[in-house]
Structure formats: C-alpha cells, structure tokens
Design a protein around this motif. Structure first.
Motif: not given
Length: 414
Positions: A72, A76, A84, A121, A124
C-alpha cells in the motif's frame, strides 16, 4: 514582492484542516479495531475454537498487515494517498461485516487475514502527513497521528465493553463488530468527502528501489540497530502473546467475560498514552534512552509476572498497569535509538525494518502463546514472555554503549 506569510497562510490552514480530518479518520478506524480485539477469544469460543485457533486469529491479522504495508505504501506513491486510504478503510468495513457472519473458525482466519491486508495503511497515513507538513514540523504532527492511534485504542475497548451482551449468545458478540463496521464506513465517507489528495504529481520516472536485503545487511552490521530490532521482536512477541490469550487466561482463572477484558484493555491504553505523553521523554533525557528501554522491558516482564501471580481478579488490572508503563517506555526509545544510530539517508529504511520486526513478533507471538496455552497450561505464555524480557533488557543496554553521542553524526552507509 508579495508578503510570504500571506501567501503561505491559506495553504498552511488547509493543510492543518486536512490533518484534523486525517486524525479523525485514523481515530475512528482504531476505535473499530479496539472494539473487536477484546472480543476475539469469546467470539472464537462461540465457534467452538481451540485456544491455539483463537490465538491464530490474531496472527492472521498481523500476517495481512506484514505483507500489505509495503504494497500500500508503494501504491500510494504511484496513485495517491486518498485512493489507497479509501480502499483500505472500505476493506476494513467489509472485513468486519464478514467476520460477524462467519460460520466456522477457518473462515474466521481468512476474514482476519483479509482485514489485516486492509489495515496495512500506516505508511500511507505517514506519507500523507509528510506531504502536507514541512520537515521541521513533521515530528510533532506524526506524534499527533500516534495520539490518534492511542486514543482510538482507549475508546474502542471501552465501547466494546458497553456494547457486548454475553447473555445473548453469539449475537451479543456481533453487536460490537457491527459497530466497528459502521465506524469504518463512516471513516470511508470522511475520506471521500473531507480528505483532499496530498501527493503532488511528479514528473519523470520514479527513483530506483534498493533490494530489500541491502537494508537487512546494513542493519545487521550496525551494532545498535541489530540489537534494538531483536529487542522489538522479543517485546512485541511477548505482548501479542499475552494479548491473544488474555481473554482465555482470565476466563480460566477468574471466570471473566468479554466486558471485563474490554475494560482491562482500555485501562492499558490509558496508562500507555499518559506515560508516553508525560513521562517517557523526560525519563529518556535524564537517564538515557537505552537505560529507559531496558527498564521498560523489565517492567513489562514484571507486569506479566504480577498478572500470573494475581490472587484475585482486581489485582490483574494493577499488574497490567505496571506492564503498560513498561510498554510506554519501549517503542519511542527504540525509534529514537535507531534514528540516532543511522545515517540520515538510511533512517527510513532502518525504521521500516524495525516495523517489519514488530509485525513478525505479532505473527509469531500469538502462534507460540496459543500452542503453549493449549499444551502446557494457561500460565506458560506469561512466564515465557516475562523470562524473555531479561535478555531483551541486556541487549538494550549493550546497544546503548554503541549509540553515537549527541553532536556526533552516525557513520555514513557504505
């Protein structure tokens, strides 16, 4: 020439507004995570799962995070942070909904793995913060996102304790899971309507990536990073082993239910957040990062021993508070030691390897703890976790002897 402050002020205001929205999204998402974690042992038992199978549900989630986090993060960088974040938050909502209706423990494993893939995530979120924050303010704003994680893990177990209705059978455990699904859906709506894309469009080809093993070799050659990463692995394995078997352990010892377990986790979150915000930095400045890290490992082990020897149920949260105080002194000092011992152009890579070690501990810890709980007895995960904090503390002290003194730069990477 226009006044620089008047030009940058609207942009800075917009960036701060975006960070408030991101803080709220992270908080809501972590509330959902905290809602589910205390229930898993009891939800697994409603599926006639063995203790080792319940612990494996925790590992399945961490396996998903381990593999999804770098994916991820790279995606991103290519397509933007907002898409994302939206994909991963929606995956969490779907994962919670599926978990509520799984008919057996094997499908529960698959659903937990899927939800873990959606939960990877963090990089991100960190990338979004870096996109909208000047370098001199990043540490403070990253700390705010960390506070959102901590606050979410306080509110989540507390809300779980209020919502769970054990006398209703499986439906009583589904209610908090439905709430987690709803919160993830709310975070998805916030991402769609309130969060703007932060990643500026880049010209030209992306920079080449170094092979993963290059960073591993550099970490192994660094006397601080190599030792501290092992401390992370040991500590996180011990903590996740305790976390995954805690509901089973309290049920065997004190006949606790999901509500008592949820409120105990909430208390751990409160102690950890207060200590990190008020004490950890001051203790590190006074006694040094490596000593505080070693002390945190030993306090965490002492908390496990106190929990194991608790004669009555009310003593368990007291022992957990001691362990939570130790936990609050581990990860911030681990990150600080790695940062000080790494050259500027390798800090991100070394911290990333430390996150990989943390994820590995969260995978291995529940598997081993569940096997010991089932085959040796319910106190074994606590006893082994406490024993491992001793070599971890020794390794932390040894690492501290190699940390560069203030004012001396770390050796450049070869």
């Amino acid at each position: 020439m226009p006044d620089r402050s008047t030009v940058s002020a609207p942009a800075d205001h917009a960036d701060r507004r975006a960070l408030v929205v991101l803080f709220a999204i992270v908080f809501i998402n972590l509330v959902g995570f905290g809602l589910v974690v205390p229930l898993l042992p009891f939800f697994g038992s409603s599926l006639q799962a063995e203790p080792w199978q319940v612990a494996l549900m925790f590992s399945a989630y961490s396996i998903g995070q381990f593999f999804a986090e770098p994916f991820w993060g790279r995606l991103s960088d290519r397509i933007g942070r907002k898409p994302v974040l939206l994909i991963t938050v929606c995956a969490n909502a779907v994962g919670y909904l599926m978990l509520a209706f799984v008919p057996n423990i094997w499908l529960a494993f698959a659903v937990r793995l899927f939800t873990g893939l959606g939960a990877g995530n963090v990089s991100t979120v960190q990338g979004y913060v870096a996109d909208v924050t000047p370098p001199e303010k990043r540490a403070g704003r990253m700390g705010l996102i960390g506070a959102a994680f901590g606050a979410g893990f306080i509110a989540g177990p507390g809300l779980s304790g209020l919502l769970v209705q054990e006398d209703m059978g499986r439906l009583g455990y589904q209610l908090p899971i439905f709430a987690a699904c709803g919160l993830a859906a709310l975070a998805a709506l916030g991402t769609v309507f309130l969060l703007k894309e932060s990643l500026a469009r880049r010209e030209g080809p992306p920079p080449p990536r170094e092979p993963f093993l290059t960073g591993v070799r550099q970490a192994a050659d660094n006397p601080v990073v190599s030792r501290v990463i092992v401390v992370t692995l040991i500590y996180m394995a011990g903590f996740s082993g305790m976390e995954s078997t805690f509901g089973l352990w309290t049920g065997a010892r004190f006949d606790w239910g999901a509500r008592e377990v949820a409120f105990s986790f909430m208390a751990v979150g409160i102690v950890s957040v207060l200590c990190q915000s008020l004490l950890t930095g001051r203790l590190a400045r006074r006694f040094g990062e490596s000593r505080v890290l070693a002390g945190g490992c030993l306090l965490f082990g002492l908390g496990l021993i106190g929990q194991m020897l608790s004669p009555v149920g009310w003593a368990v949260p007291v022992a957990m508070a001691v362990g939570a105080f130790g936990m609050a002194m581990t990860m911030p000092n681990i990150s600080a030691m790695i940062s000080r011992a790494s050259p500027p152009d390798r800090q991100g890579a070394m911290l990333g390897l430390n996150m990989a070690a943390s994820s590995s501990g969260r995978i291995v810890g529940p598997i081993v703890a569940g096997a010991m709980f089932s085959s040796l007895g319910h106190n074994w995960p606590l006893a082994v976790g406490a024993a491992l904090t001793i070599p971890a503390a020794i390794m932390a002290i040894n690492a501290g002897r190699h940390v560069p003194r203030p004012g001396l730069a770390a050796a450049p990477a070869e």
